[in-house]
Design an enzyme around this catalytic site. Structure first.
Site, PDB file in Angstrom:
ATOM      1  N   SER A   1      37.858  49.277  32.776  1.00 34.94           N
ATOM      2  CA  SER A   1      37.594  47.938  32.234  1.00 34.94           C
ATOM      3  C   SER A   1      36.427  47.966  31.255  1.00 34.94           C
ATOM      4  O   SER A   1      35.632  48.906  31.222  1.00 34.94           O
ATOM      5  CB  SER A   1      37.269  46.961  33.362  1.00 34.94           C
ATOM      6  OG  SER A   1      38.325  46.892  34.278  1.00 34.94           O
TER       7      SER A   1
HETATM    8  N1  SAH Z   1      37.600  49.799  38.137  1.00 37.56           N
HETATM    9  C1  SAH Z   1      38.338  50.898  37.564  1.00 37.56           C
HETATM   10  C2  SAH Z   1      39.496  50.397  36.768  1.00 37.56           C
HETATM   11  C3  SAH Z   1      40.739  50.785  37.383  1.00 37.56           C
HETATM   12  S1  SAH Z   1      42.227  50.164  36.673  1.00 37.56           S
HETATM   13  C4  SAH Z   1      37.423  51.741  36.721  1.00 37.56           C
HETATM   14  O1  SAH Z   1      36.229  51.431  36.639  1.00 37.56           O
HETATM   15  O2  SAH Z   1      37.881  52.737  36.151  1.00 37.56           O
HETATM   16  C5  SAH Z   1      43.020  49.679  38.168  1.00 37.56           C
HETATM   17  C6  SAH Z   1      43.306  50.782  39.143  1.00 37.56           C
HETATM   18  O3  SAH Z   1      43.976  50.188  40.258  1.00 37.56           O
HETATM   19  C7  SAH Z   1      44.248  51.879  38.617  1.00 37.56           C
HETATM   20  O4  SAH Z   1      43.619  53.121  38.765  1.00 37.56           O
HETATM   21  C8  SAH Z   1      45.481  51.755  39.520  1.00 37.56           C
HETATM   22  O5  SAH Z   1      46.105  52.994  39.800  1.00 37.56           O
HETATM   23  C9  SAH Z   1      44.873  51.146  40.776  1.00 37.56           C
HETATM   24  N2  SAH Z   1      45.816  50.474  41.667  1.00 37.56           N
HETATM   25  C10 SAH Z   1      46.872  49.682  41.355  1.00 37.56           C
HETATM   26  N3  SAH Z   1      47.500  49.268  42.482  1.00 37.56           N
HETATM   27  C11 SAH Z   1      46.809  49.802  43.535  1.00 37.56           C
HETATM   28  C12 SAH Z   1      46.942  49.746  44.954  1.00 37.56           C
HETATM   29  N4  SAH Z   1      47.907  49.046  45.560  1.00 37.56           N
HETATM   30  N5  SAH Z   1      46.071  50.436  45.706  1.00 37.56           N
HETATM   31  C13 SAH Z   1      45.064  51.151  45.152  1.00 37.56           C
HETATM   32  N6  SAH Z   1      44.889  51.251  43.821  1.00 37.56           N
HETATM   33  C14 SAH Z   1      45.744  50.579  43.017  1.00 37.56           C
END
Ligand code: SAH
Length: 221
Positions: free
Chosen positions: A66
């Site tokens: 993000s």
């Molecule tokens: N906060 C993170 C951004 C991650 S984007 C950062 O700083 O990099 C959102 C993430 O949520 C992705 O890596 C995706 O794989 C994960 N995600 C999506 N659905 C999920 C679930 N049910 N359980 C765990 N992770 C999930």
């Protein structure tokens, strides 16, 4: 964080912090967390020169890290005191995980994509934080073993508030979760009050889908 990692990109990191302050980030502990967290380690080398732009960036496996000001607003809203047990859903790069590690007592983070979690684990270790635990799995189910949590941050967008996460919130605990369609969502602040919970809409946001039993199906249904 200490040594060479701390000094690398130091000027760029200071400029990002000034930009965040200009955008209304006032909480000293949040500013300090950004200062202590080397974002360039969390992005692929091809986009490292943009690591301190206030912009989302690709992190592989179709996911994105993000925009820093989005993390900052999340963290400022939670107003952590440093004593909390926090659950993060969607570790992704691990960047927000380390920000949280500087703001809370214990951080538990769940990611469903193994290569992302493996890489995040390495970078988190490089940052020298030791109060983070990681789990590979479906975060819509939470992480029951360590519940209840004082705060929960969901970093992916859900069609509705996942009930297992509400159940794993401590009394008075708060959760930030983007709720809505696949393209655009409302950032919702949930506060646990006994068997009920309050729900406050904070802003409109765009996150990647939360894929799981209490989120979206893999195929988009
Ligand atoms: N906060 C993170 C951004 C991650 S984007 C950062 O700083 O990099 C959102 C993430 O949520 C992705 O890596 C995706 O794989 C994960 N995600 C999506 N659905 C999920 C679930 N049910 N359980 C765990 N992770 C999930």
């Amino acid at each position: 964080m200490a040594g060479p990692v701390a000094r690398q990109f130091g000027g760029a990191r200071r400029r990002l912090i000034e930009e965040l302050q200009g955008k209304g980030v006032r909480d000293i502990s949040v500013v300090r967390a950004f200062d202590l967290t080397p974002r360039h380690l969390f992005v692929p080398t091809g986009v490292q020169h943009r690591a301190y732009d206030d912009a989302p960036l690709p992190i592989g496996s179709g996911q994105t890290i993000s925009q820093p000001s989005v993390h900052a607003k999340y963290l400022q809203t939670l107003a952590l005191k440093g004593t909390e047990k926090v659950l993060e859903i969607g570790t992704g790069s691990g960047y927000q995980t380390v920000l949280l590690a500087h703001l809370a007592a214990q951080v538990f983070s769940v990611e469903r994509i193994a290569p992302l979690l493996d890489r995040a684990r390495d970078v988190i270790a490089q940052c020298g934080v030791t109060n983070v635990s990681l789990l590979l799995g479906d975060g819509t189910l939470g992480w029951k073993a360590y519940a209840p949590y004082d705060a929960i941050l969901v970093s992916a967008a859900s069609p509705d508030v996942p009930m297992p996460l509400v159940e794993q919130l401590a009394e008075g605990g708060r959760m930030l979760v983007p709720v809505g369609g696949r393209e655009e969502q409302q950032l919702v602040l949930v506060t646990k009050r006994g068997v009920r919970f309050d729900r406050e809409v904070l802003s409109t946001v765009r996150f990647v889908p939360l894929v799981g039993e209490h989120g979206w199906a893999e195929n988009g249904a």
